[in-house]
Design a protein around this motif. Sequence first.
Motif, short mmCIF file in Angstrom:
data_model
loop_
_atom_site.label_atom_id
_atom_site.label_comp_id
_atom_site.label_asym_id
_atom_site.label_seq_id
_atom_site.Cartn_x
_atom_site.Cartn_y
_atom_site.Cartn_z
N GLY A 1 0.25 5.56 -0.21
CA GLY A 1 -0.68 6.92 -0.05
C GLY A 1 0.24 7.97 -0.78
O GLY A 1 1.54 7.79 -1.74
N SER B 1 -2.89 9.79 4.37
CA SER B 1 -2.53 8.86 4.15
C SER B 1 -1.19 8.00 4.32
O SER B 1 -1.19 9.32 3.22
N GLY C 1 1.21 4.61 3.47
CA GLY C 1 1.53 3.29 3.68
C GLY C 1 3.18 2.92 4.58
O GLY C 1 4.30 3.54 4.44
N SER C 2 2.88 2.18 5.25
CA SER C 2 4.02 1.39 6.09
C SER C 2 4.89 0.60 5.39
O SER C 2 4.53 -0.84 5.14
N SER D 1 0.37 -1.47 -0.32
CA SER D 1 0.27 0.00 -0.16
C SER D 1 0.93 1.08 -0.27
O SER D 1 2.24 1.03 0.49
N THR E 1 -4.87 6.20 -0.97
CA THR E 1 -4.21 5.19 -1.64
C THR E 1 -4.34 3.61 -2.11
O THR E 1 -5.52 3.61 -2.97
N THR F 1 -1.24 0.80 6.47
CA THR F 1 -2.03 1.66 5.98
C THR F 1 -2.39 3.03 7.34
O THR F 1 -3.55 2.14 7.35
N LEU G 1 -3.68 0.03 -3.36
CA LEU G 1 -3.48 -0.84 -2.89
C LEU G 1 -2.96 -2.17 -3.96
O LEU G 1 -4.20 -1.97 -5.38
#
Lengths: 212, 212
Positions: free
Chosen positions: A195, B193, B195-196, A193, A201, B201, A203
Amino acid sequence: MQRTRVHNFSISLDGFAAGEPQSFETPFGHAGQRLHQWMMATRFWSEQGSDGVDNAFAVRHSDGIGAEIMGANKFGPPGWADDPSWRGWWGENPPFHTPVYVLTQHERPPLEMEGGNVFHFLKASPAEALATAKQAAGELDVRIGGGATVVRDFLAAGLIDHLHLVVVPIVLGRGARLWYGLEEVQEGFDVESVGSPSGVTHLTFTRRDTAS
Amino acid sequence: MQRTRVHNFSISLDGFAAGEPQSFETPFGHAGQRLHQWMMATRFWSEQGSDGVDNAFAVRHSDGIGAEIMGANKFGPPGWADDPSWRGWWGENPPFHTPVYVLTQHERPPLEMEGGNVFHFLKASPAEALATAKQAAGELDVRIGGGATVVRDFLAAGLIDHLHLVVVPIVLGRGARLWYGLEEVQEGFDVESVGSPSGVTHLTFTRRDTAS
Ligand SMILES: NC(=O)c1ccc[n+]([C@@H]2O[C@H](COP(=O)([O-])OP(=O)(O)OC[C@H]3O[C@@H](n4cnc5c(N)ncnc54)[C@H](OP(=O)(O)O)[C@@H]3O)[C@@H](O)[C@H]2O)c1
Ligand SMILES: NC(=O)c1ccc[n+]([C@@H]2O[C@H](COP(=O)([O-])OP(=O)(O)OC[C@H]3O[C@@H](n4cnc5c(N)ncnc54)[C@H](OP(=O)(O)O)[C@@H]3O)[C@@H](O)[C@H]2O)c1
């Protein structure tokens, strides 16, 4: 290896891919254009558009695709099947440029349009429709174009190899729901994911044994 | 300005904050520990943990908080209200270190524990409970600690100023649902948002007139 892909499929935070009611005047119901504003702001959509992460994802839509499968409710508003003159939303040169298979209980003869677009109307299981589309696509991949019902059915049947979802930060509350009957559908996929400055976002679900 | 905040609230892609059934043996039902694995891997949780984006969000949990409000189903498993010896999941020194207001139909006397933790049990509307918690918090903020029902009720009542959600890439299919009755709840919030690398997220909703 031929893959089955979903691109730019946009859902609200609560998982709706369209609002309600769907009609000729409001194809996305009370969602209006909000689910696709991120895409309409990209270079993929118009030359003045942005060229960042949203565009990088958007352009993959047409990349190596040889056929599309879509649902009856993407092809037209409720009632289109009773109107022999309905030719889709997209004018005489739709943006697919491949054979398109419209899943519907209401079959009709193929509709040939400009730019390599040929719409076929068929009543078939997801697996059968996919076999037909794969053959038409030759070496290329097949795109599952939506709506929610069709993406959900293909996911539930284990037929999707790559799924690109765009989560838009709105809560629609009602409409065409993606997440239903899909418990643990993430199994077997690598999920990423990221942003975007636009607020959405991205995915991606990529099936492990087809990541190649 | 005193704010009402939610932190580290973890949901599945389809919007469930816990699986089912909730029980003493399985507090999160079939979700197991999957909704909080991202947090248990941070330095906030243990000294060997990661110190990146997940940790940066996680630590905000305790930052400037003077009271928490939680639901009955966060405080204990079904039936806890019939067990006078139930003192919560967290041992004798729970991680709140403030007054905690447990919303329940089953009121009981306050429970004083180590580390500044005092649990109060009250039956009150969200607005009433918040007024009480704000007074107890003094100059500090109030955290709404969950579960899903309580976060949803406070959001629906327009009482949340900052909401930090963590979207975990799993589809649970059933459980305690956040997104219900919240149509257009994003209005008035700035939403970000990111993501990591862990796969989750982080989403933040910050009320515009309290962004300070
Ligand atoms: N958010 C996005 O990115 C995105 C993308 C694409 C579309 N959309 C929107 O999504 C909405 C449509 O979604 P939806 O979930 O309502 O419907 P849909 O998935 O487009 O179509 C579902 C319909 O297709 C027919 N169908 C599906 N599978 C079939 C099969 N195996 N055999 C025969 N017929 C079959 C049935 O219609 P009949 O029984 O009536 O024939 C069914 O009701 C539209 O508003 C569209 O614009 C959104
Ligand atoms: N994913 C996360 O980040 C996260 C965070 C926190 C908790 N959780 C989990 O979420 C689950 C609990 O969520 P939940 O939605 O089932 O329940 P919940 O929000 O914890 O509690 C709801 C219950 O609290 C009581 N209550 C709520 N508002 C009230 C009011 N205004 N006045 C009086 N009583 C009130 C009612 O219980 P009674 O009528 O029985 O008294 C109600 O059924 C647990 O599994 C918990 O571990 C997850």
